[in-house]
Scaffold this motif. Structure first.
Motif, mmCIF file in Angstrom:
data_model
loop_
_atom_site.group_PDB
_atom_site.id
_atom_site.type_symbol
_atom_site.label_atom_id
_atom_site.label_comp_id
_atom_site.label_asym_id
_atom_site.label_seq_id
_atom_site.Cartn_x
_atom_site.Cartn_y
_atom_site.Cartn_z
ATOM 1 N N LYS A 181 0.804 -1.226 0.000
ATOM 2 C CA LYS A 181 0.000 0.000 0.000
ATOM 3 C C LYS A 181 0.838 1.277 0.000
ATOM 4 O O LYS A 181 0.291 2.369 -0.013
ATOM 5 C CB LYS A 181 -0.932 0.011 1.209
ATOM 6 N N THR A 207 -4.568 9.891 -8.673
ATOM 7 C CA THR A 207 -5.965 9.988 -9.107
ATOM 8 C C THR A 207 -6.918 9.336 -8.111
ATOM 9 O O THR A 207 -8.105 9.625 -8.128
ATOM 10 C CB THR A 207 -6.168 9.358 -10.496
ATOM 11 N N ASN A 208 -6.385 8.475 -7.247
ATOM 12 C CA ASN A 208 -7.218 7.786 -6.257
ATOM 13 C C ASN A 208 -7.555 8.642 -5.047
ATOM 14 O O ASN A 208 -8.389 8.259 -4.241
ATOM 15 C CB ASN A 208 -6.515 6.514 -5.771
ATOM 16 N N TRP A 226 -5.668 7.745 3.581
ATOM 17 C CA TRP A 226 -4.410 7.765 2.848
ATOM 18 C C TRP A 226 -3.477 8.817 3.448
ATOM 19 O O TRP A 226 -3.895 9.669 4.221
ATOM 20 C CB TRP A 226 -4.624 8.027 1.360
ATOM 21 N N ASP A 272 -7.506 3.344 1.356
ATOM 22 C CA ASP A 272 -8.719 3.442 0.544
ATOM 23 C C ASP A 272 -9.011 4.923 0.308
ATOM 24 O O ASP A 272 -8.238 5.778 0.728
ATOM 25 C CB ASP A 272 -9.906 2.708 1.188
ATOM 26 N N ASP A 273 -10.129 5.211 -0.344
ATOM 27 C CA ASP A 273 -10.474 6.599 -0.676
ATOM 28 C C ASP A 273 -10.556 7.501 0.548
ATOM 29 O O ASP A 273 -10.332 8.705 0.454
ATOM 30 C CB ASP A 273 -11.830 6.664 -1.401
ATOM 31 N N PHE A 329 -1.656 4.403 0.558
ATOM 32 C CA PHE A 329 -3.068 4.413 0.196
ATOM 33 C C PHE A 329 -3.757 3.184 0.748
ATOM 34 O O PHE A 329 -3.453 2.056 0.356
ATOM 35 C CB PHE A 329 -3.215 4.459 -1.335
ATOM 36 N N ASN A 386 -8.466 12.462 -3.156
ATOM 37 C CA ASN A 386 -9.112 13.751 -3.361
ATOM 38 C C ASN A 386 -8.246 14.831 -2.709
ATOM 39 O O ASN A 386 -8.523 15.299 -1.610
ATOM 40 C CB ASN A 386 -10.518 13.738 -2.757
ATOM 41 N N SER A 435 -0.442 8.573 -11.767
ATOM 42 C CA SER A 435 -1.765 7.947 -11.742
ATOM 43 C C SER A 435 -2.149 7.521 -10.325
ATOM 44 O O SER A 435 -3.328 7.390 -10.013
ATOM 45 C CB SER A 435 -1.821 6.752 -12.695
ATOM 46 N N LEU A 436 -1.145 7.323 -9.461
ATOM 47 C CA LEU A 436 -1.426 6.986 -8.060
ATOM 48 C C LEU A 436 -2.198 8.104 -7.372
ATOM 49 O O LEU A 436 -2.944 7.874 -6.440
ATOM 50 C CB LEU A 436 -0.123 6.729 -7.305
#
Length: 139
Positions: A20, A32-33, A55, A51-52, A49, A35, A29-30
């Motif tokens: 993780k 983009t997960n 992080w 989860d949304d 990371f 906010n 691109s990492l």
């Protein structure tokens, strides 16, 4: 601001990536997960990371955390000390250093915070990165 190449080098030499925990390098691109809007004057280095909603992003300027949609940003220039959070580890029955996941961060206003990171090489690498930062801040 801390040089990205120095932090990446410390992370790789003293620890390493995990399931993780990933260096961002050229793979944005990492990001983009999560906010989180990277500021113009900062460079992302490493992401842990889960989860949304959970992080941790390390940049060359600060650590940004998201825990259950609560955003917290801690600038490196306020960080004065980092060490393993031994009392927390022992309280949770963790006695082997290879299984440690918690670090105690202390800031120049005497406040402190325990962060939870991925065990094993990511823990060791993140600890060394933060130790380097505190050493530079205390010089």
């Amino acid at each position: 601001m801390v040089k990205k190449t120095i932090l990446e080098s410390l992370f790789n030499r003293k620890g390493g990536e995990g399931i993780k925990t990933r260096l961002i390098k050229n793979n944005t691109s990492l990001l983009t997960n999560i906010n989180y809007k990277i500021k113009e004057n900062e460079t992302p280095i490493l992401i842990y990371f889960i989860d949304d909603e959970s992080w941790m992003l390390f940049t060359d300027v600060k650590i940004a955390f998201n825990k259950k949609n609560q955003l917290l940003e801690l600038e490196y220039n306020n960080l004065t000390h980092v060490k393993p959070a031994l009392s927390e580890e022992i309280k949770n029955g963790v006695t082997k250093a290879d299984n440690f996941t918690r670090l105690l961060l202390t800031f120049n206003n005497k406040s402190s915070l325990i962060i939870d990171v991925e065990k094993g090489p990511p823990y060791k690498g993140i600890y060394q990165m933060l130790h380097y930062i505190t050493t530079m801040n205390n010089d």
